[in-house]
Design an enzyme around this catalytic site. Structure first.
Site, short mmCIF file in Angstrom:
data_model
loop_
_atom_site.label_atom_id
_atom_site.label_comp_id
_atom_site.label_asym_id
_atom_site.label_seq_id
_atom_site.Cartn_x
_atom_site.Cartn_y
_atom_site.Cartn_z
N LYS A 50 -136.09 -37.60 -80.47
CA LYS A 50 -136.52 -37.20 -79.12
C LYS A 50 -135.71 -37.84 -78.00
CE LYS A 50 -141.03 -35.14 -79.55
NZ LYS A 50 -141.40 -35.43 -80.98
N SER A 308 -136.60 -36.16 -89.15
CA SER A 308 -136.69 -36.31 -87.69
C SER A 308 -137.08 -37.68 -87.18
CB SER A 308 -137.67 -35.26 -87.15
OG SER A 308 -138.92 -35.38 -87.81
C1 PLP Z 1 -141.83 -34.56 -81.82
C2 PLP Z 1 -141.44 -34.69 -83.23
C3 PLP Z 1 -141.28 -33.57 -84.07
C4 PLP Z 1 -141.57 -32.15 -83.63
O1 PLP Z 1 -140.85 -31.74 -82.52
P1 PLP Z 1 -141.33 -30.49 -81.65
O2 PLP Z 1 -140.28 -30.31 -80.64
O3 PLP Z 1 -142.66 -30.89 -81.03
O4 PLP Z 1 -141.52 -29.33 -82.56
C5 PLP Z 1 -140.85 -33.78 -85.38
N1 PLP Z 1 -140.63 -35.01 -85.85
C6 PLP Z 1 -140.80 -36.12 -85.09
C7 PLP Z 1 -140.51 -37.43 -85.70
C8 PLP Z 1 -141.20 -36.00 -83.75
O5 PLP Z 1 -141.35 -37.10 -83.00
#
Ligand code: PLP
Length: 337
Positions: A50, A308
């Site tokens: 993010k 992510s």
């Molecule tokens: C926010 C987040 C997501 C999902 O992202 P979106 O843009 O809300 O779909 C996935 N993995 C992690 C670790 C996140 O912090």
């Protein structure tokens, strides 16, 4: 608007303030005829992707807007990202939270230099403070996903994957509000329209999946999930992500809590990775035989999985790894009471 051009324009600020994360082979998930690579957003300094969207959104603000500060509601990775981006880019982040937020989360965000403001007993009450700070103090709200500059920043992940692996044919991406997958899918399909994109969400509280079925933003009951970064709705006034997800995503997979836990254990034991629930969900598509078979027509031969994030309480993580976590002991539907 989100376009390949806005993603390309995000490369400069994103590369200046964030890690260009590695795309590493996952030999345990490969087999004859199928290569798999993991895009390790876990290696960002804040432990999640993010930071890309936050940096890009801040880079678009005027000096005066930055001086007045940015604000959001978030107890998780978006709050961390905005705090870190503001500290690096000469701004100040205010992160509003309800009084129910656990102390460790609050402290993690405060430690990045953000001004943490506790207001009310719910997310909605904290959001009311955001609106007040925007109105009365001229702060700029940076939302976690439904904003073109945020989507463009996250899209740099798609660009990097295609640059590092031009032959990639399938992307597997976690999905909550859809900012990550909108940016990634748009960039990747602009480069190669044949690339398939598979979204993965927890079955508990899958608001985007329900919204896709209904054809409009839809609220679902918010339930606790091991993939806590994938909780929350898409906003009844959703402007961008529902449309992008519906146009760009080929399949949406929903996971049980047990499947999420199994993916976390798998990545730990087989790939040496510490991931939060949201970070591990993509791997479940290949680990779970029934999902793999159901998606046989969509899954290609060169698959990249976006891992992510890694922000999880280590007590919880070790419980999952040891199978002493409640998800492994209850017989209930999904391991949550
Ligand atoms: C926010 C987040 C997501 C999902 O992202 P979106 O843009 O809300 O779909 C996935 N993995 C992690 C670790 C996140 O912090």
């Amino acid at each position: 608007m989100l376009t390949l051009r806005t993603v390309l324009e995000a490369v400069e600020p994103v590369s200046r303030y964030t890690v260009r994360t590695p795309l590493v082979p996952a030999t345990s998930l490969a087999d004859t005829g199928r290569q798999v690579r993991l895009k390790l957003e876990t290696t960002q300094a804040i432990g999640a992707f993010k930071i890309r969207g936050a940096v890009n959104a801040l880079s678009k603000l005027t000096g005066e807007q930055r001086a007045r500060g940015v604000v959001c509601v978030s107890t998780g990775n978006h709050g961390r990202a905005l705090a870190s981006a503001a500290a690096q880019m000469g701004s100040r982040a205010t992160v509003c939270m309800s009084s129910l937020v656990p102390r460790n989360k609050l402290e993690a965000i405060a430690a990045l230099g953000a001004d943490v403001r506790i207001h009310g007993k719910s997310q909605d009450e904290a959001q009311a403070l955001v609106e007040e700070l925007v109105d009365k103090q001229g702060m700029t709200e940076i939302p976690p996903f439904d904003h073109p500059d945020v989507l463009s920043g996250q899209g740099t992940i798609g660009l990097e994957i295609c640059q590092d692996w031009p032959a990639v044919d399938t992307l597997i991406v976690p999905l909550s509000g859809g900012g990550l997958i909108s940016g990634v899918a748009l960039a990747a399909k602009a480069i190669n329209p044949d690339i398939r994109v598979i979204a993965v969400s927890p079955r508990r509280g899958a608001a985007m999946a329900a919204s896709l079925r209904a054809g409009r933003p839809t609220e679902v009951e918010e339930l606790p999930t091991l993939a806590d970064s994938l909780g929350g709705g898409i906003g009844l006034n959703n402007r961008y992500t529902l449309e992008h997800v519906s146009a760009l995503v080929d399949e949406v997979v929903l996971l049980s809590e047990r499947q999420i836990a199994d993916a976390m254990r798998y990545l730990y034991f087989n790939e040496g990775l510490v991931t939060e629930g949201a970070g591990a969900v993509g791997a479940a598509v290949l680990i779970e035989q029934d999902i793999r078979e159901r998606l046989a027509d969509t899954l290609g031969k060169r698959i990249a999985i976006v891992v992510s994030g890694r922000n999880i309480d280590m007590q919880d993580f070790t419980q999952i790894v040891n199978k002493s976590h409640p998800v492994y002991s209850r017989n209930g539907e999904d391991g949550h009471a």
